[in-house]
Design a protein around this motif. Sequence first.
Motif, PDB file in Angstrom:
ATOM      1  N   ARG A  41      -3.029 -72.634 -58.353  1.00 14.88           N
ATOM      2  CA  ARG A  41      -2.748 -73.738 -59.265  1.00 14.88           C
ATOM      3  C   ARG A  41      -1.264 -73.829 -59.607  1.00 14.88           C
ATOM      4  N   ARG A  42      -0.657 -72.663 -59.921  1.00 11.41           N
ATOM      5  CA  ARG A  42       0.729 -72.670 -60.406  1.00 11.41           C
ATOM      6  C   ARG A  42       1.750 -72.676 -59.276  1.00 11.41           C
ATOM      7  N   TRP A  43       1.482 -71.911 -58.249  1.00 16.10           N
ATOM      8  CA  TRP A  43       2.447 -71.692 -57.171  1.00 16.10           C
ATOM      9  C   TRP A  43       2.262 -72.676 -56.026  1.00 16.10           C
ATOM     10  N   GLU A  44       1.051 -73.199 -55.882  1.00 17.07           N
ATOM     11  CA  GLU A  44       0.700 -74.155 -54.834  1.00 17.07           C
ATOM     12  C   GLU A  44       1.113 -73.679 -53.442  1.00 17.07           C
ATOM     13  N   PRO A  45       0.520 -72.574 -52.970  1.00 19.46           N
ATOM     14  CA  PRO A  45       0.865 -72.069 -51.637  1.00 19.46           C
ATOM     15  C   PRO A  45       0.416 -73.027 -50.537  1.00 19.46           C
ATOM     16  N   ASP A  46       1.073 -72.913 -49.400  1.00 18.96           N
ATOM     17  CA  ASP A  46       0.665 -73.716 -48.246  1.00 18.96           C
ATOM     18  C   ASP A  46      -0.621 -73.172 -47.639  1.00 18.96           C
ATOM     19  N   VAL A  47      -0.700 -71.847 -47.565  1.00 15.79           N
ATOM     20  CA  VAL A  47      -1.843 -71.183 -46.941  1.00 15.79           C
ATOM     21  C   VAL A  47      -2.297 -70.030 -47.827  1.00 15.79           C
ATOM     22  N   ALA A  48      -3.608 -69.836 -47.920  1.00 14.90           N
ATOM     23  CA  ALA A  48      -4.175 -68.672 -48.601  1.00 14.90           C
ATOM     24  C   ALA A  48      -4.943 -67.833 -47.584  1.00 14.90           C
ATOM     25  N   LEU A  49      -4.533 -66.575 -47.417  1.00 14.78           N
ATOM     26  CA  LEU A  49      -5.264 -65.614 -46.595  1.00 14.78           C
ATOM     27  C   LEU A  49      -6.165 -64.823 -47.535  1.00 14.78           C
ATOM     28  N   ILE A  50      -7.481 -64.949 -47.371  1.00 13.33           N
ATOM     29  CA  ILE A  50      -8.425 -64.359 -48.310  1.00 13.33           C
ATOM     30  C   ILE A  50      -9.361 -63.412 -47.566  1.00 13.33           C
ATOM     31  N   HIS A  51      -9.391 -62.155 -48.010  1.00 16.97           N
ATOM     32  CA  HIS A  51     -10.298 -61.192 -47.414  1.00 16.97           C
ATOM     33  C   HIS A  51     -11.699 -61.397 -47.968  1.00 16.97           C
ATOM     34  N   ALA A  52     -12.700 -61.198 -47.122  1.00 13.37           N
ATOM     35  CA  ALA A  52     -14.085 -61.448 -47.522  1.00 13.37           C
ATOM     36  C   ALA A  52     -14.484 -60.655 -48.757  1.00 13.37           C
ATOM     37  N   GLU A  53     -13.979 -59.420 -48.905  1.00 11.50           N
ATOM     38  CA  GLU A  53     -14.336 -58.594 -50.048  1.00 11.50           C
ATOM     39  C   GLU A  53     -13.661 -59.055 -51.337  1.00 11.50           C
ATOM     40  N   CYS A  54     -12.691 -59.954 -51.211  1.00  8.14           N
ATOM     41  CA  CYS A  54     -11.980 -60.459 -52.388  1.00  8.14           C
ATOM     42  C   CYS A  54     -12.309 -61.927 -52.619  1.00  8.14           C
ATOM     43  N   CYS A  55     -13.391 -62.377 -52.017  1.00  2.00           N
ATOM     44  CA  CYS A  55     -13.659 -63.820 -52.022  1.00  2.00           C
ATOM     45  C   CYS A  55     -14.469 -64.261 -53.232  1.00  2.00           C
ATOM     46  N   GLY A  56     -15.710 -63.780 -53.336  1.00  2.00           N
ATOM     47  CA  GLY A  56     -16.584 -64.284 -54.390  1.00  2.00           C
ATOM     48  C   GLY A  56     -16.758 -65.783 -54.241  1.00  2.00           C
ATOM     49  N   GLU A  57     -16.472 -66.529 -55.302  1.00  2.00           N
ATOM     50  CA  GLU A  57     -16.536 -67.987 -55.265  1.00  2.00           C
ATOM     51  C   GLU A  57     -15.152 -68.614 -55.127  1.00  2.00           C
ATOM     52  N   LEU A  58     -14.175 -67.819 -54.656  1.00  2.00           N
ATOM     53  CA  LEU A  58     -12.785 -68.273 -54.641  1.00  2.00           C
ATOM     54  C   LEU A  58     -12.590 -69.519 -53.784  1.00  2.00           C
ATOM     55  N   VAL A  59     -13.230 -69.566 -52.610  1.00  2.15           N
ATOM     56  CA  VAL A  59     -13.065 -70.737 -51.737  1.00  2.15           C
ATOM     57  C   VAL A  59     -13.534 -72.005 -52.445  1.00  2.15           C
ATOM     58  N   CYS A  60     -14.725 -71.958 -53.013  1.00  4.59           N
ATOM     59  CA  CYS A  60     -15.254 -73.131 -53.725  1.00  4.59           C
ATOM     60  C   CYS A  60     -14.384 -73.485 -54.924  1.00  4.59           C
ATOM     61  N   ASP A  61     -13.895 -72.456 -55.641  1.00  6.19           N
ATOM     62  CA  ASP A  61     -13.040 -72.714 -56.807  1.00  6.19           C
ATOM     63  C   ASP A  61     -11.740 -73.398 -56.401  1.00  6.19           C
ATOM     64  N   ILE A  62     -11.162 -72.963 -55.289  1.00  2.78           N
ATOM     65  CA  ILE A  62      -9.915 -73.587 -54.818  1.00  2.78           C
ATOM     66  C   ILE A  62     -10.157 -75.028 -54.397  1.00  2.78           C
ATOM     67  N   LYS A  63     -11.190 -75.243 -53.607  1.00  2.00           N
ATOM     68  CA  LYS A  63     -11.435 -76.576 -53.064  1.00  2.00           C
ATOM     69  C   LYS A  63     -11.940 -77.567 -54.111  1.00  2.00           C
ATOM     70  N   SER A  64     -12.430 -77.084 -55.235  1.00  2.00           N
ATOM     71  CA  SER A  64     -12.871 -77.984 -56.299  1.00  2.00           C
ATOM     72  C   SER A  64     -11.808 -78.186 -57.371  1.00  2.00           C
ATOM     73  N   ASP A  65     -10.684 -77.502 -57.234  1.00  2.00           N
ATOM     74  CA  ASP A  65      -9.614 -77.616 -58.232  1.00  2.00           C
ATOM     75  C   ASP A  65      -8.720 -78.812 -57.906  1.00  2.00           C
ATOM     76  N   PRO A  66      -8.367 -79.661 -58.900  1.00  2.00           N
ATOM     77  CA  PRO A  66      -7.571 -80.865 -58.615  1.00  2.00           C
ATOM     78  C   PRO A  66      -6.151 -80.579 -58.141  1.00  2.00           C
ATOM     79  N   VAL A  67      -5.638 -79.384 -58.387  1.00  2.27           N
ATOM     80  CA  VAL A  67      -4.291 -79.019 -57.932  1.00  2.27           C
ATOM     81  C   VAL A  67      -4.344 -78.140 -56.700  1.00  2.27           C
ATOM     82  N   ALA A  68      -5.204 -77.127 -56.731  1.00  4.28           N
ATOM     83  CA  ALA A  68      -5.208 -76.106 -55.684  1.00  4.28           C
ATOM     84  C   ALA A  68      -5.904 -76.526 -54.395  1.00  4.28           C
ATOM     85  N   TYR A  69      -6.665 -77.639 -54.452  1.00  3.47           N
ATOM     86  CA  TYR A  69      -7.532 -77.978 -53.311  1.00  3.47           C
ATOM     87  C   TYR A  69      -6.776 -78.173 -52.002  1.00  3.47           C
TER      88      TYR A  69
END
Length: 296
Positions: A41-69
């Motif tokens: 949300r704050r940094w607005e990276p171009d790419v996020a590399l996410i490990h499966a063990e650190c995922c949880g609902e992170l993908v859905c949270d990012i894609k549903s966020d109006p800034v981070a999507y």
Amino acid sequence: MRVLLAHALTPKRRRIARVLAAAGHDVCETDDPVTALGLCRRWEPDVALIHAECCGELVCDIKSDPVAYGTAIIMIERPELSPDAALDGMRRGVQDYLIEPVADGEVLTRVEAASRTKELQHELVAQGARLEALLREDALTGLSNRRAILTQLAGMVSGARRHGHPLSIAVCDIDHFKRVNDRHGHKTGDEVLVAAAHAMGTHLRQEDQLGRLGGEEFLVLLPDTDADAAMHAAERMREEVASAPTPVPVTVSIGIATWEAEEPPEVFLARADEALYAAKDAGRDRVLAATLHDRT
């Protein structure tokens, strides 16, 4: 580019971070999904590399966020990732996968590809916005074009019918505009149109709409405006045009109409247009109000 690296295992995270940093990328690390979302949300990276063990609902949270999507997501997965699980992840917003053990060169190429895809997606969105503007805007004045302003008129008539609010319109025509083109050229004529359009919009409210019907004719939509208020607004527009610093002094004739119950948009517009021509016949540089058609 900016790369967010969310990985629960510190040694592997640090190795991947070093590879990305050595290639010139700006890297931000975390082992926490909540922190990762905040960084998106704050940094607005171009790419996020996410490990499966650190995922949880992170993908859905990012894609549903109006800034981070807009962040492109690459998942780092275990070798046993099934085709069905991979497809499910793609449907949720994952753009690509890295399968462990992850090679350094593969990290760099996948991150670069994800960033390029994101850029292409943004460009497609921007092109769509530009095409939408071309379909709705008058190229010369930047106002709503004929199709757009008439669509807005229909919508406002529908709103007036539904809520019982007053609605008025004004059709404005620059007097003797053909003489301007004939005597001073079309370049000057275009400059006059732009200046006159700006003058007409000077005192309009935010909810009012001004559009170009074509040639030297404009349409102004005045929601929540009765006949007296419409006459006042039209007189101010007429005065603004007469005193505007146009390349050639011009005046404007205006016909106004106030919507009557159950009147269709085309009849409403025709009444205002008839009032405009009556104003021209009466000597130009004036405002006349329309009368109601006998619809019995």
